[in-house]
Design a protein around this motif. Structure first.
Motif, PDB file in Angstrom:
ATOM      1  N   UNK A   1       0.826  -1.208   0.000  1.00  0.00           N
ATOM      2  CA  UNK A   1       0.000   0.000   0.000  1.00  0.00           C
ATOM      3  C   UNK A   1       0.861   1.260   0.000  1.00  0.00           C
ATOM      4  N   UNK A   2       1.931   1.260   0.801  1.00  0.00           N
ATOM      5  CA  UNK A   2       2.815   2.423   0.863  1.00  0.00           C
ATOM      6  C   UNK A   2       3.514   2.641  -0.473  1.00  0.00           C
ATOM      7  N   UNK A   3       3.986   1.547  -1.071  1.00  0.00           N
ATOM      8  CA  UNK A   3       4.674   1.659  -2.358  1.00  0.00           C
ATOM      9  C   UNK A   3       3.713   2.149  -3.433  1.00  0.00           C
ATOM     10  N   UNK A   4       2.487   1.651  -3.418  1.00  0.00           N
ATOM     11  CA  UNK A   4       1.487   2.069  -4.406  1.00  0.00           C
ATOM     12  C   UNK A   4       1.180   3.553  -4.264  1.00  0.00           C
ATOM     13  N   UNK A   5       1.105   4.027  -3.024  1.00  0.00           N
ATOM     14  CA  UNK A   5       0.789   5.434  -2.791  1.00  0.00           C
ATOM     15  C   UNK A   5       1.878   6.352  -3.329  1.00  0.00           C
ATOM     16  N   UNK A   6       3.115   5.892  -3.313  1.00  0.00           N
ATOM     17  CA  UNK A   6       4.227   6.716  -3.789  1.00  0.00           C
ATOM     18  C   UNK A   6       4.123   7.051  -5.267  1.00  0.00           C
ATOM     19  N   UNK A   7       3.575   6.117  -6.048  1.00  0.00           N
ATOM     20  CA  UNK A   7       3.509   6.340  -7.493  1.00  0.00           C
ATOM     21  C   UNK A   7       2.082   6.500  -8.003  1.00  0.00           C
ATOM     22  N   UNK A   8       1.113   6.475  -7.099  1.00  0.00           N
ATOM     23  CA  UNK A   8      -0.262   6.721  -7.510  1.00  0.00           C
ATOM     24  C   UNK A   8      -0.902   5.625  -8.301  1.00  0.00           C
ATOM     25  N   UNK A   9      -0.634   4.374  -7.929  1.00  0.00           N
ATOM     26  CA  UNK A   9      -1.300   3.241  -8.570  1.00  0.00           C
ATOM     27  C   UNK A   9      -2.024   2.441  -7.503  1.00  0.00           C
ATOM     28  N   UNK A  10      -2.819   1.479  -7.925  1.00  0.00           N
ATOM     29  CA  UNK A  10      -3.558   0.674  -6.962  1.00  0.00           C
ATOM     30  C   UNK A  10      -2.628  -0.336  -6.295  1.00  0.00           C
ATOM     31  N   UNK A  11      -2.942  -0.746  -5.056  1.00  0.00           N
ATOM     32  CA  UNK A  11      -2.155  -1.792  -4.402  1.00  0.00           C
ATOM     33  C   UNK A  11      -2.099  -3.082  -5.217  1.00  0.00           C
ATOM     34  N   UNK A  12      -3.181  -3.397  -5.942  1.00  0.00           N
ATOM     35  CA  UNK A  12      -3.187  -4.598  -6.781  1.00  0.00           C
ATOM     36  C   UNK A  12      -2.136  -4.507  -7.878  1.00  0.00           C
ATOM     37  N   UNK A  13      -2.009  -3.322  -8.478  1.00  0.00           N
ATOM     38  CA  UNK A  13      -0.996  -3.124  -9.514  1.00  0.00           C
ATOM     39  C   UNK A  13       0.394  -3.321  -8.935  1.00  0.00           C
ATOM     40  N   UNK A  14       0.622  -2.779  -7.756  1.00  0.00           N
ATOM     41  CA  UNK A  14       1.926  -2.917  -7.120  1.00  0.00           C
ATOM     42  C   UNK A  14       2.186  -4.369  -6.733  1.00  0.00           C
ATOM     43  N   UNK A  15       1.164  -5.053  -6.247  1.00  0.00           N
ATOM     44  CA  UNK A  15       1.326  -6.445  -5.840  1.00  0.00           C
ATOM     45  C   UNK A  15       1.708  -7.324  -7.014  1.00  0.00           C
ATOM     46  N   UNK A  16       1.219  -6.993  -8.207  1.00  0.00           N
ATOM     47  CA  UNK A  16       1.549  -7.783  -9.388  1.00  0.00           C
ATOM     48  C   UNK A  16       3.034  -7.729  -9.723  1.00  0.00           C
TER      49      UNK A  16
END
Length: 221
Positions: free
Chosen positions: A38-53
């Motif tokens: 969630x923190x990483x996703x917030x840094x670049x403005x994408x969804x947590x699901x996108x980051x998890x992939x």
């Protein structure tokens, strides 16, 4: 000296997250699992699901789409279905997303007093020689399937299938992203086989290895 950072790498069905949570609670450490995504996703403005992939091996089609995205000029900066997304994220690859996750893990480790579950913490922090304890929780497929079937209320066959799929995906990801065998014991300071070790004992072993409690064996000699 007590380890201020404890990373947990766990196989599905081992009860590893529960052990990690108990260690964090006993030490009063912050516990990070999905929060890192969630923190990483917030840094670049994408969804947590996108980051998890980004934490699995991309398929051939996904890799081709990433290459196409890098070669495409974005005219309006809008991701289909998400008008609020960061336009720069359109050209980010899985490797780019992983770098953001690595940044978050590194920053959390610098702050210290934390337990980190997953997110390749054992790899990202492997160059830190002090203050980090890297734990691997594993077990046989048979025992893991039994535990997962009970916890998830699914059949033994379904559990075995999920475990095989998880193991294969994790192996492929670590090989593709870091060129390592994720079950190589040399990556870890402590390995726990929960076929034979109960949760309370596992928690005690982790805390002893972290220097949080006296070594019982050493005290007895």
């Amino acid at each position: 000296m007590t380890a201020s950072v404890i990373t947990f790498t766990v196989q599905l069905g081992t009860g590893g997250p529960s052990i990690a949570r108990a260690v964090a609670d006993k030490l009063g450490y912050r516990f990070y699992d999905s929060e890192i995504t969630s923190q990483a996703a917030a840094l670049v403005g994408v969804s947590p699901d996108t980051m998890a992939n980004a934490e699995r091996r991309p398929s051939f089609i996904e890799r081709m789409l990433e290459r196409l995205a890098l070669a495409t000029v974005v005219s309006d900066g809008i991701v289909p279905g998400s008008a609020s997304a960061n336009p720069a994220a359109l050209t980010m690859t899985s490797a780019d997303y992983r770098q953001i996750i690595e940044r978050v893990v590194t920053e959390l480790a610098t702050i210290g007093d934390c337990v980190i579950v997953g997110h390749a913490g054992q790899v990202i922090l492997r160059k830190r020689k002090t203050g980090v304890l890297k734990v691997f929780v594993h077990g046989s497929q048979t025992r893991r399937a039994e535990r997962l079937a009970t916890a998830a209320s699914i059949s033994r066959n379904e559990a075995q299938s999920l475990i095989r799929e998880s193991d294969n995906q994790r192996a492929a990801f670590f090989k593709d992203a870091y060129d390592i065998d994720w079950i190589d014991s040399n990556l870890y300071d402590l390995t726990l086989n929960t076929d034979d070790v109960e949760e309370d004992t596992a928690v005690q072993l982790v805390m002893t290895s972290a220097g949080a409690v006296p070594d019982v064996a050493a005290s007895a000699t």
